[in-house]
Design a protein around this motif. Structure first.
Motif, PDB file in Angstrom:
ATOM      1  N   HIS A 195       0.828  -1.218   0.000  1.00  0.00           N
ATOM      2  CA  HIS A 195       0.000   0.000   0.000  1.00  0.00           C
ATOM      3  C   HIS A 195       0.852   1.253   0.000  1.00  0.00           C
ATOM      4  O   HIS A 195       2.045   1.219   0.324  1.00  0.00           O
ATOM      5  CB  HIS A 195      -0.997   0.020   1.175  1.00  0.00           C
ATOM      6  CG  HIS A 195      -0.469  -0.491   2.479  1.00  0.00           C
ATOM      7  ND1 HIS A 195       0.450   0.205   3.220  1.00  0.00           N
ATOM      8  CD2 HIS A 195      -0.749  -1.617   3.183  1.00  0.00           C
ATOM      9  CE1 HIS A 195       0.698  -0.475   4.335  1.00  0.00           C
ATOM     10  NE2 HIS A 195       0.000  -1.596   4.336  1.00  0.00           N
ATOM     11  N   THR A 196       0.187   2.351  -0.361  1.00  0.00           N
ATOM     12  CA  THR A 196       0.885   3.643  -0.354  1.00  0.00           C
ATOM     13  C   THR A 196       1.101   4.175   1.067  1.00  0.00           C
ATOM     14  O   THR A 196       2.118   4.841   1.291  1.00  0.00           O
ATOM     15  CB  THR A 196       0.132   4.703  -1.186  1.00  0.00           C
ATOM     16  OG1 THR A 196      -1.236   4.732  -0.764  1.00  0.00           O
ATOM     17  CG2 THR A 196       0.216   4.392  -2.674  1.00  0.00           C
ATOM     18  N   PRO A 197       0.190   3.948   2.038  1.00  0.00           N
ATOM     19  CA  PRO A 197       0.505   4.409   3.396  1.00  0.00           C
ATOM     20  C   PRO A 197       1.786   3.765   3.927  1.00  0.00           C
ATOM     21  O   PRO A 197       2.093   2.617   3.616  1.00  0.00           O
ATOM     22  CB  PRO A 197      -0.709   3.961   4.216  1.00  0.00           C
ATOM     23  CG  PRO A 197      -1.822   3.889   3.237  1.00  0.00           C
ATOM     24  CD  PRO A 197      -1.190   3.426   1.956  1.00  0.00           C
ATOM     25  N   SER A 198       2.510   4.508   4.732  1.00  0.00           N
ATOM     26  CA  SER A 198       3.695   3.989   5.412  1.00  0.00           C
ATOM     27  C   SER A 198       3.248   3.416   6.753  1.00  0.00           C
ATOM     28  O   SER A 198       2.423   4.015   7.447  1.00  0.00           O
ATOM     29  CB  SER A 198       4.700   5.111   5.657  1.00  0.00           C
ATOM     30  OG  SER A 198       5.151   5.631   4.430  1.00  0.00           O
ATOM     31  N   ALA A 199       3.837   2.264   7.117  1.00  0.00           N
ATOM     32  CA  ALA A 199       3.394   1.579   8.336  1.00  0.00           C
ATOM     33  C   ALA A 199       4.594   1.155   9.172  1.00  0.00           C
ATOM     34  O   ALA A 199       5.734   1.188   8.705  1.00  0.00           O
ATOM     35  CB  ALA A 199       2.559   0.356   7.967  1.00  0.00           C
TER      36      ALA A 199
END
Ligand SMILES: [Fe+2]
Ligand SMILES: [Fe+2]
Length: 371
Positions: free
Chosen positions: A106-110
Motif C-alpha cells: 500500500h501507499t501508506p507507510s506503516a
C-alpha cells in the motif's frame, strides 16, 4: 436591518447557487491565528484492552478480520474520522499462534512496535523475514510487500503506527492484495533475504557495505527495516550521562543510514529515556505525536492536565498542546517510544514550535511565520 443587508443576502444566495461563497463571511475560520485542533489528548490503557484482546483472539477468526486490531479513535472525532490524531492511525494488533496474514502492499507507510510475543512472531518485508522481540521496531515503507505471521505458542501483540490520514488527504491511499511469486499467488513471501539482512548491512552507524542493496519500496525510505530494542537501549545507555534534551530527556531518533534523516517519508520515530525523577521542560509544536510506554511509568502534563502512563499504554499529544514528561519513579528508568509526523510537516514547511525556558519564558521557533 442594516443598510443594503437584503441586497447583500440576495447576492449571497445567488453566489451559493453558483457553488461559491463570499470569502469575507468565513474569513475567521479560514485564517486562524492558532491552528483549530479538534483532537483531544488521551491515554489508551493496556490493562483495559488486555482482557478484550484475550477474548477476541480466539473468537474473531482471520476470515472476519483481515487485520485483528483495535484502532485508537481520538475522542475529539466522530466515526467519519476513525483516526488517532490528524495524521496518525494507531492500533493494538494481535495474532494468534499459527496464524498467517497474507502479503499486501500500500501507499501508506506503516510500522510495528512489538509489545509481547515468544519471539516467533514475524513480519516479512520485501523478502526479509523479521522475528520480533519486545521493543523491536519494523517499518514497512510505502510501496513494500509485507505479510505477518505467528509461528509461536503465545499470542503476539504489537502497536501498528500508520500515516493513513495523510494519503487519504491526498486521495492517494491505495492497497494491493494480489501477491504472486513466479506468477503464482501465495499466502506468504519467500524469505529471499537472509536473517537480519538490513540490520547487518545498515545497522552499524557510520559503516555501510558498498555492495548493500539500498532501494526498497517507493525509495527515499530507510533501507534498514528492523531495529532491535537491545541496540536502541544500548544507544540510550551510552549517552545517559549527558545532559540530554531539555524537552525530551535522553532521546534518540531512528535515522536512515543513507541520509541521516527520518526513516520514513511521513513519520519520525524516537525512543526516549527519562531517568529516575527526570521532569522535562514544556514545549508545544505543530507535530502530532503518539507515544508508547516501553519501560517504567510516569505521567505527561498536557495543557496543564496530568496523563499517567505505564508499560504498553499508548497516548497522543495533538498539535500545539503544551507538554512535559515526568518519570514517576525516583529509582527506575522510564522509556517512551514515539512517532510523529514531523518529516511530512518539514517537507510542507509547516513546522512551528514554542518552548518554555526553566524560568517560564516562551521562545518561539517559527518556520514561515515571524516568531
Ligand atoms: Fe499493511
Ligand atoms: Fe514534544
Amino acid at each position: 436591518m442594516s443598510k443594503h443587508e437584503s441586497e447583500r443576502n440576495e447576492i449571497y444566495d445567488a453566489v451559493g447557487k453558483l457553488n461559491a461563497y463570499p470569502f469575507w463571511l468565513i474569513q475567521g475560520d479560514m485564517e486562524p491565528e492558532e491552528p483549530r485542533v479538534r483532537e483531544i489528548p488521551h491515554v489508551w490503557r493496556f490493562k483495559d484492552f488486555e482482557p478484550l484482546i484475550a477474548k477476541a483472539g480466539p473468537i474473531v477468526p482471520h476470515e472476519m478480520a483481515e487485520r485483528r486490531a483495535f484502532i485508537f479513535h481520538n475522542p475529539g472525532y466522530d466515526m467519519s474520522r476513525p483516526y488517532t490524531t490528524n495524521t496518525q492511525y494507531i492500533a493494538y494488533s494481535f495474532y494468534m499462534p499459527g496464524e498467517i496474514f497474507e502479503p499486501h502492499i500500500h501507499t501508506p507507510s506503516a510500522s510495528r512496535m512489538l509489545l509481547r510475543s515468544d519471539g516467533k512472531g514475524y513480519t516479512t518485508v520485501e523478502g526479509e523475514k523479521c522475528y520480533l522481540e519486545r521493543g523491536d521496531l519494523v517499518i514497512t515503507p510505502s510501496g513494500t510487500w509485507h505479510d505477518h505471521g505467528n509461528e509461536g505458542q503465545e499470542p503476539m501483540i504489537w502497536v501498528d503506527m500508520l500515516d493513513i490520514p495523510i494519503p487519504v488527504l491526498f486521495n492517494a491511499a491505495k492497497f494491493g492484495w494480489d501477491y504472486k511469486e513466479n506468477g503464482v499467488s501465495t499466502d506468504r513471501q519467500s524469505a529471499t533475504r537472509s536473517q537480519h539482512y538490513s540490520k547487518r548491512h545498515y545497522g552499524f552507524g557510520g559503516l555501510r557495505p558498498r555492495f548493500a542493496q539500498t532501494e526498497i519500496g517507493n525509495r527515499n525510505s530507510s533501507p534498514q527495516l528492523h531495529w532491535k530494542y537491545t541496540d536502541v537501549r544500548a544507544a540510550l545507555d551510552a549517552v545517559r550521562h549527558e545532559a540530554g534534551d531539555p524537552y525530551d530527556g535522553v532521546v534518540v531518533d531512528y535515522v536512515d543510514v543513507m541520509t541521516g534523516g527520518p526513516i520514513q517519508k511521513t513519520q519520525n520515530f524516537s525512543m526516549q529515556l527519562l531517568r529516575p525523577g527526570e521532569h522535562t521542560l514544556s514545549h508545544r509544536h505543530t507535530n502530532n505525536a503518539v507515544y508508547v510506554c516501553i519501560e517504567g511509568s510516569g505521567y505527561t502534563i498536557i495543557n496543564g492536565e496530568k496523563y499517567a502512563w505505564e508499560e504498553n499504554d499508548v497516548f497522543c499529544i495533538p498539535s500545539m498542546h503544551w507538554h512535559e514528561h515526568v518519570n514517576g519513579s525516583g529509582k527506575v528508568d522510564a522509556v517512551l517510544y514515539s512517532v510523529t509526523d514531523s518529516p511530512a510537516m518539514d517537507k510542507l514547511g509547516l513546522r512551528w514550535e514554542e518552548r518554555k525556558t526553566a524560568s517560564g519564558d516562551i521562545v518561539k521557533l517559527g518556520n514561515v511565520i515571524p516568531a
